[in-house]
Structures are given as C-alpha cells and as structure tokens.
Design a protein around this motif. Structure first.
Motif, mmCIF file in Angstrom:
data_model
loop_
_atom_site.group_PDB
_atom_site.id
_atom_site.type_symbol
_atom_site.label_atom_id
_atom_site.label_comp_id
_atom_site.label_asym_id
_atom_site.label_seq_id
_atom_site.Cartn_x
_atom_site.Cartn_y
_atom_site.Cartn_z
ATOM 1 N N ASP A 105 8.019 -34.396 8.141
ATOM 2 C CA ASP A 105 8.150 -33.066 8.723
ATOM 3 C C ASP A 105 6.803 -32.641 9.294
ATOM 4 O O ASP A 105 5.752 -33.133 8.861
ATOM 5 C CB ASP A 105 8.583 -32.048 7.663
ATOM 6 N N LYS A 106 6.822 -31.721 10.246
ATOM 7 C CA LYS A 106 5.578 -31.207 10.814
ATOM 8 C C LYS A 106 4.685 -30.703 9.682
ATOM 9 O O LYS A 106 5.120 -29.962 8.805
ATOM 10 C CB LYS A 106 5.861 -30.063 11.795
ATOM 11 N N GLY A 107 3.427 -31.147 9.680
ATOM 12 C CA GLY A 107 2.457 -30.734 8.672
ATOM 13 C C GLY A 107 2.412 -31.613 7.440
ATOM 14 O O GLY A 107 1.504 -31.490 6.622
ATOM 15 N N ALA A 108 3.348 -32.550 7.294
ATOM 16 C CA ALA A 108 3.359 -33.443 6.127
ATOM 17 C C ALA A 108 2.347 -34.569 6.319
ATOM 18 O O ALA A 108 2.044 -34.982 7.434
ATOM 19 C CB ALA A 108 4.752 -34.016 5.929
ATOM 20 N N THR A 109 1.825 -35.064 5.193
ATOM 21 C CA THR A 109 0.860 -36.159 5.220
ATOM 22 C C THR A 109 1.317 -37.259 4.274
ATOM 23 O O THR A 109 1.750 -36.990 3.159
ATOM 24 C CB THR A 109 -0.543 -35.680 4.815
ATOM 25 N N SER A 110 1.205 -38.491 4.731
ATOM 26 C CA SER A 110 1.510 -39.664 3.922
ATOM 27 C C SER A 110 0.220 -40.471 3.790
ATOM 28 O O SER A 110 -0.593 -40.494 4.716
ATOM 29 C CB SER A 110 2.598 -40.491 4.618
ATOM 30 N N TRP A 111 0.040 -41.133 2.650
ATOM 31 C CA TRP A 111 -1.182 -41.914 2.413
ATOM 32 C C TRP A 111 -0.849 -43.371 2.161
ATOM 33 O O TRP A 111 0.140 -43.679 1.506
ATOM 34 C CB TRP A 111 -1.943 -41.358 1.215
ATOM 35 N N ILE A 112 -1.698 -44.250 2.682
ATOM 36 C CA ILE A 112 -1.592 -45.679 2.413
ATOM 37 C C ILE A 112 -2.917 -46.102 1.791
ATOM 38 O O ILE A 112 -3.973 -45.971 2.410
ATOM 39 C CB ILE A 112 -1.298 -46.484 3.691
#
Length: 105
Positions: free
Chosen positions: A43-50
């Motif tokens: 979603d707009k504004g969401a962050t995912s990390w790898i």
C-alpha cells in the motif's frame, strides 16, 4: 608440506571431521542462490525490508518503489516495468511511494 590425519579410532576421526562438515554446510547455505520470494503488494506508504539483498533482483510490476540500502548514500526509484539487481549486501528498504506490486527474485 603435506600432513596426514592419523587417528587411533573411528570416533577420533569423527571428532576431527565434524567441525569441518559443519563449516561446509554453513558455506553452502551462504553461497546457495536465494530462493525467489512471492510477488508482494504494498500500500502507499508501506515499507518492506530485505535483510540480505545481494544478488536478488527487485522488479516493480506496478506503482512506484523507492529503494534505499542501509548505510548507502544513493537511493533509487523504480517505476512499473523497471527492475534493479542488488550488488550490495546491506539491508534494503523498499518503500511504496504509490500503491505498488513488486517481485523479488
């Protein structure tokens, strides 16, 4: 110079070889190709990390993604249809500037 492994019993050999097989297994896990991750919607504004992105390809299938490597000065923006192959091992943050769908290979 060559050295020979001389052991008095099979148990002594196992004791000497076991740490090496553990090290070999660890090296195989670290050097094995990363398994592809499923496509993900953000979603707009969401962050995912790898945590370990080195060698992975981030593909923006829809929307706009902002890629930032932890501790690195340069960030990048991916639009739909663009991709980036990671050449850094530092943690990667992927932020959706607009609702997005991404694939990580």
């Amino acid at each position: 110079m060559y050295t020979a492994l001389i052991a008095s019993s099979p148990a002594a050999i196992q004791t000497q070889v076991a740490p090496l097989s553990g090290l070999l297994a660890l090296l195989q896990r670290w050097t094995a190709p990363a398994a592809p991750l499923a496509a993900q919607r953000l979603d707009k504004g969401a962050t995912s990390w790898i945590a370990r992105p080195l060698g992975r390809t981030i593909r923006c299938e829809a929307g706009t993604l902002w890629l930032t490597f932890d501790g690195e000065p340069l960030d990048m923006i991916l639009e739909a249809g663009q991709s980036h192959r990671c050449d850094k091992a530092s943690k990667l943050g992927i932020h959706a500037m607009a609702a997005a769908r991404m694939a990580v290979e």
